[in-house]
Design an enzyme around this catalytic site. Structure first.
Site, short mmCIF file in Angstrom:
data_model
loop_
_atom_site.label_atom_id
_atom_site.label_comp_id
_atom_site.label_asym_id
_atom_site.label_seq_id
_atom_site.Cartn_x
_atom_site.Cartn_y
_atom_site.Cartn_z
N HIS A 213 2.53 2.94 2.87
CA HIS A 213 3.63 2.21 3.51
C HIS A 213 4.88 2.14 2.64
O HIS A 213 5.97 1.92 3.15
CB HIS A 213 3.18 0.79 3.89
CG HIS A 213 2.21 0.78 5.03
ND1 HIS A 213 2.55 0.43 6.31
CD2 HIS A 213 0.90 1.13 5.09
CE1 HIS A 213 1.49 0.55 7.10
NE2 HIS A 213 0.48 0.98 6.38
N HIS B 225 0.84 -1.20 0.00
CA HIS B 225 0.00 0.00 0.00
C HIS B 225 0.87 1.25 0.00
O HIS B 225 1.91 1.30 0.66
CB HIS B 225 -0.94 0.00 1.21
CG HIS B 225 -2.17 -0.81 0.98
ND1 HIS B 225 -2.92 -1.34 2.01
CD2 HIS B 225 -2.81 -1.17 -0.16
CE1 HIS B 225 -3.95 -2.00 1.50
NE2 HIS B 225 -3.91 -1.92 0.19
N HIS C 263 0.68 6.59 15.61
CA HIS C 263 -0.38 7.24 14.84
C HIS C 263 -1.69 7.34 15.57
O HIS C 263 -2.74 6.99 15.04
CB HIS C 263 -0.60 6.54 13.49
CG HIS C 263 0.61 6.62 12.63
ND1 HIS C 263 0.97 5.62 11.76
CD2 HIS C 263 1.55 7.56 12.52
CE1 HIS C 263 2.08 5.98 11.16
NE2 HIS C 263 2.46 7.14 11.60
N HIS D 229 -4.37 -9.17 5.64
CA HIS D 229 -4.57 -7.80 5.13
C HIS D 229 -4.56 -7.69 3.60
O HIS D 229 -5.57 -7.38 2.99
CB HIS D 229 -3.56 -6.86 5.77
CG HIS D 229 -3.74 -5.43 5.41
ND1 HIS D 229 -4.92 -4.75 5.64
CD2 HIS D 229 -2.91 -4.53 4.83
CE1 HIS D 229 -4.79 -3.51 5.20
NE2 HIS D 229 -3.58 -3.35 4.70
N ASP E 189 0.20 -3.36 8.69
CA ASP E 189 -1.24 -3.52 8.78
C ASP E 189 -1.53 -5.00 8.80
O ASP E 189 -0.94 -5.75 8.03
CB ASP E 189 -1.94 -2.88 7.57
CG ASP E 189 -2.00 -1.37 7.68
OD1 ASP E 189 -2.21 -0.71 6.65
OD2 ASP E 189 -1.82 -0.85 8.80
N GLU F 152 -0.12 -0.08 14.75
CA GLU F 152 -0.92 1.11 14.46
C GLU F 152 -2.05 1.22 15.47
O GLU F 152 -2.64 0.21 15.84
CB GLU F 152 -1.57 0.98 13.08
CG GLU F 152 -0.63 1.08 11.92
CD GLU F 152 -0.26 2.50 11.59
OE1 GLU F 152 -1.09 3.39 11.81
OE2 GLU F 152 0.88 2.72 11.12
#
Lengths: 382, 619
Positions: free
Chosen positions: B73, B70, B414, B157, B178, B203
């Site tokens: 990332h 993604h 985050h 994921h 993730d 996260e």
């Protein structure tokens, strides 16, 4: 393509739900809840009921559900845990004090109440701020709690009818006590106006009193003389006193509707279509806030039923539900098959006509917006 | 004290880009290198000035690890390696290595060609960057250098997503990237063993949510498609070849079969070729069901879904089309969109995030008039639906992962600290571990307690066992005495006698002495005897001896009495003890001093006297 593999997603209920629900959301809490209480139009409180430590959570409803015009552009379907805290015992009853960030709970073991601060912008922690002593140190069912709709934070509470008192939260002072000798345990307690309240006993009798006077309460006896049966009560919060109706539902599935001003008088009745009459302890009956004549019932099984009482007559006849939410029974996450999933609580959204939340003993929480079968097939429902 | 430092790069509260620096055992590691999709200027890149003010990063980083493809990332990776400068190893799983460059190139094209930006990486830079990549296999330990080793775990994921275990000596960190704790239709659930890392980094974005079930998301999708088809509309679903396309196809196929629907469903051939190619390559990364299906037949062989031809877009009547690319920024999906946008019976379903600058992004922001090439405007009358199928862990998922890995500390990135106090409390309570929540740009230092393995001599071990007491238990440390000998690379614990022998030294003993003055008119021997009797009565359970040579011994503390030279009524007590019994003696002293008070009661002056011993006041 192996059909068996995908039967889990395409079971009958799932297919049916495409037409029978406008919206449907299914969540799994870590621990089941017996309480569902609005703290605003957008958030609810839930809490665990295991023997020792539990969590109280304030959950914000998914944005997609609340978005009206831009619903299709909103992908957000999750609950947000906006605030959370820890309790030392089970939570059997939770009441939010309107206009505040305060909630009051009872553990079902005594009639003492715990007072909580739900937290604001600066912190996401729900903290215990105090307690209110009830009359009984040990109680089989615990206390019922009702918050006074307006004025300074006050709670009406009690485990049995003779214990009912109104306590001011800030000072702990008792402002009112219900004068009666009866020791009937309570199954419901609610305000029907700012000062008038209704107390429903487990045996089916209902008391109506005014916190401004010390005059004895009005008593309406149980519709049934059968002592093995337990009753639950709800009063509709209509705008006019004349439209205030009271419904009583028994553990054997009997439902009786009467007028608040004339509880003993002729109303309408029905025999509800409940699967396991007799075997229940957490029945909840509720008038729909915006749909005239509609009531909802849960606690008999893994189903929430909605009935239209205007179809009921003076003589008890079998009533068919207008709608049944079978989601908890059908998609149960229960690991132990011998113990069926039971709906522990449900509430109506205060403004959205057909939106409800329901919780079950397997930890599931559903948010659903059902389609009225009589209006199905027509133009999109508002 | 040994410590591990973690710094999420970035500023303020912004969520949307992952790039975390970890310093462990003298090594510096960068975890992910994401682009912030919400900014158009340099703020979209991570702030590398934390590592070094100017110049290349090669000397400052031991390795870079990318968790999955993604863009939030890996989007800034070519910028970091080619424009800022980094020549060291970049680690990622095989599927990530295969898919990253495709997404990066797509992203580059949109940003440079569509939006006309200049300070951006080029196609060549993407290629050069990927040359530095070393692919990882699951559960395989890779030695980055003599001291640093890494291992990838399955994260669910998306295809190829990994959680990474980083170890230097006996200190370790796990970074989750993730992940998803519930299996998907085409991916399994994340899994890790009880590796007990010093820190588990995760996260916090989804840590305070409770996810709606997959069933309900799928229900919504089917409902929308069905409603459009029923009113005669056409449904366009722009997809990325390796995204949810496969899953959504399976879903529609089964639904069509079940409901006996007749409307055609198509997918563009480009989509199927690519997808088939990648799934074949990375079959071990998918779940059991997919693997079984794939063995039997082609991934995209369906009864109700057929290959698309451009001309079909003009056919009348309802239909569903899956087409690439996923953000409507070019190619077939955009062409179809242009044809169907003007009819309100039609629908476009966006199953994922769209980058700024794409048509997808614009329509998801509610734009109903679009400017196309040659100044033409397109009226968007069709229904636009945004659906999210991405698989993320939620509050329950984080707790499950912590239970699996058993970290000694938890670190959440985050998130806003104020909004995570409850989760922090929950983790601390349930697992009795500390939970850290650094803000972006802030460094968290976690002190570790690394265990140092040491060899112990058999004699010493036997001696300790002979002392009795509880057996060694990892949860209840037991103190023992010995001498640590460090020779070359070995650490050995031996008894002090053996150590002295090996080193050829004589044993010396340290004894402490202290004098206490007492007023006592009796003889030395009498005074000593009274002290002995008194101690015997108050210190029961301790060995107290009165030796014929004129000393009292309490365990190993020696007490002697002598008279002061000036005044025979003043007695001087000599107390002597060896190093080990320091605290014991303090205790003993107090009794002696209290006793001295008793003697002085005869005095008229009953003032309290301050007595000092070793600088500390004793009453």
């Amino acid at each position: 393509m192996e059909d068996a593999e995908f039967e889990d997603i395409l079971d009958d209920w799932f297919i049916e739900s495409l037409k029978t629900y406008k919206d449907l959301h299914v969540y799994q809490l870590e621990h089941p809840t017996q309480v569902l209480e609005w703290t605003s139009g957008k958030s609810v409180c839930v809490a665990g009921y295991s023997q020792s430590k539990n969590e109280i959570l304030e959950l914000r409803l998914p944005l997609k559900l609340l978005a009206d015009e831009n619903k299709s552009l909103c992908a957000e379907r999750d609950f947000k845990v906006s605030h959370g805290g820890f309790t030392d015992g089970p939570v059997r009853c939770l009441t939010h004090i309107p206009g505040t960030r305060c909630a009051v709970t009872n553990d079902g073991l005594s009639s003492d109440l715990q007072v909580w601060d739900l937290g604001g912008e600066e912190s996401d922690v729900i903290r215990r701020t105090g307690s209110i002593k009830g009359k009984r140190s040990a109680s089989e069912r615990g206390s019922r709690i009702a918050a006074r709709p307006s004025s300074a934070p006050q709670v009406l509470h009690g485990a049995q009818i003779s214990d009912v008192q109104l306590t001011e939260l800030a000072s702990g002072e008792t402002l009112y006590k219900l004068e009666t000798d009866s020791a009937d345990p309570l199954s419901s307690l609610q305000f029907v106006s700012d000062t008038v309240f209704l107390a429903g006993c487990c045996n089916g009798s209902v008391y109506v009193a005014d916190t401004r006077t010390s005059a004895p309460p009005q008593l309406s006896h149980s519709p049934s003389s059968d002592e093995s049966v337990i009753w639950w009560t709800d009063a509709a919060a209509g705008p006019h006193p004349s439209s205030r109706r009271v419904i009583r539902v028994s553990s054997s599935g009997q439902a009786v509707v009467s007028d608040l001003r004339n509880l003993g008088g002729a109303g309408c009745q029905a025999q509800l279509d409940v699967q396991t009459p007799g075997r229940c302890s957490q029945v909840k009956v509720s008038w729909a806030p915006t749909l005239d004549d509609c009531i909802s019932v849960s606690g008999f099984s893994g189903v929430v039923q909605i009935y239209n009482t205007c179809l009921w007559g003076a003589e008890p006849q079998e009533a068919r539900p207008l709608f049944e939410h079978r989601g908890h029974a059908v998609s149960s996450q229960q690991t132990d098959d011998s113990v069926p999933t039971v709906v522990t609580s449900h509430i109506w959204h205060p403004e959205r006509p057909r939106t409800l939340l329901s919780a079950a003993s397997d930890g599931s929480v559903h948010v659903w917006d059902w389609v009225d079968p009589d209006r199905q097939g027509g133009s999109p429902t508002p | 004290m040994p410590e591990i430092k973690v710094t999420p790069l970035g500023a303020g509260q912004d969520v949307g880009r992952s790039c975390i620096l970890v310093s462990i055992g003298g090594k510096n590691i960068m975890l992910d290198c994401g682009m912030h999709m919400g900014y158009n200027d340099d703020r979209r890149f991570p702030d590398f000035s934390y590592i070094t003010q100017n110049g290349r990063l090669t000397d400052f980083l031991d390795c870079v690890i990318i968790s999955h493809f993604h863009l939030d990332h890996c989007g800034a990776l070519p910028y970091m390696s080619e424009m800022v400068g980094y020549d060291g190893p970049i680690y990622m799983t095989h599927p990530t290595k295969a898919i990253c460059p495709i997404l990066l190139e797509d992203f580059r094209k949109i940003t440079v060609d569509k939006k006309g930006e200049t300070n951006f990486f080029t196609s060549q830079m993407i290629k050069d960057c990927m040359k530095k990549v070393i692919p990882l296999n699951l559960h395989q330990t890779v030695q980055v250098d003599d001291e640093l080793e890494i291992k990838a775990y399955y994260a669910g994921h998306v295809l190829g997503a990994a959680m990474v275990h980083i170890k230097v000596g006996s200190e370790s960190v796990v970074y989750t990237g993730d992940y998803n704790m519930t299996p998907d239709r085409h991916l399994g659930a994340a899994w890790i063993d009880k590796c007990r890392p010093d820190i588990l980094i995760s996260e916090s974005t989804y840590a305070t949510t409770i996810r709606d079930s997959k069933r309900c998301r799928e229900r919504d999708f089917l409902k929308k498609v069905h409603e459009s088809i029923e009113r005669g509309g056409k449904v366009l679903i722009p997809v990325f070849a390796l995204g949810r396309a496969q899953e959504l196809c399976i879903l529609l196929e089964t639904f069509w079969e079940r409901m006996n629907l007749k409307a055609p469903i198509y997918f563009s051939t480009g989509l199927t070729e690519k997808a088939n190619h990648y799934y074949k390559l990375f079959i071990t990364w998918t779940n059991q069901k997919i693997r079984k299906t794939f063995v039997q037949r082609n991934m995209f062989e369906f009864k109700h879904i057929k290959a698309f031809d451009r001309s079909y877009a003009d056919n009348p009547g309802p239909m569903v089309v899956f087409a690439t690319p996923g953000m409507l920024h070019a190619g077939q999906s955009l062409q179809i969109f242009k044809k169907w946008a003007g009819n309100e019976k039609n629908m476009v379903i966006m199953p994922g995030y769209c980058v700024q600058g794409t048509i997808g992004h614009k329509i998801l922001n509610g734009q109903r008039k679009l400017e196309m090439e040659g100044r033409a405007t397109l009226d968007v009358k069709l229904q636009v639906e945004y659906m999210s199928f991405s698989a993320h862990a939620d509050a329950k998922g984080i707790m499950q992962l912590i239970r699996m890995a058993e970290p000694r500390n938890m670190l959440l990135v985050h998130g806003e600290a104020v909004k995570m106090e409850f989760l922090k409390g929950k983790i601390e309570q349930e697992f009795s571990i500390d939970c850290y929540m650094p803000a972006n740009g802030e460094t968290t230092t976690v002190t570790t307690n690394p265990s140092v393995p040491v060899d112990i001599s058999l004699n010493l071990l036997k001696r300790e066992m002979a002392l009795g007491g509880p057996l060694p238990d990892p949860k209840k440390p037991r103190t023992m005495h010995g001498t640590l000998i460090m020779k070359e690379n070995s650490l050995k614990l031996v008894s002090s006698e053996q150590a002295l022998k090996e080193l050829g030294l004589n044993e010396h003993q340290l004894r402490f002495t202290c004098h206490v003055q007492l007023q006592d008119p009796h003889s030395d021997a009498d005074t000593l005897h009274r002290i002995y009797t008194h101690l015997k009565s108050v210190l029961k359970g301790y060995t107290i001896q009165h030796l014929p040579d004129g000393t009292v011994i309490v365990e190993s503390i020696v007490i002697k009495v002598s008279s002061s030279a000036e005044d025979s009524n003043t007695k001087v007590l000599l107390l002597s003890w060896s190093y080990q019994v320091k605290t014991w003696t303090l205790f003993l002293e107090r009794f002696v001093i209290i006793y001295s008070f008793k003697c002085s009661e005869q005095q008229q002056d009953r003032e309290l006297i301050d007595i000092q011993w070793g600088g500390k006041k004793i009453h």
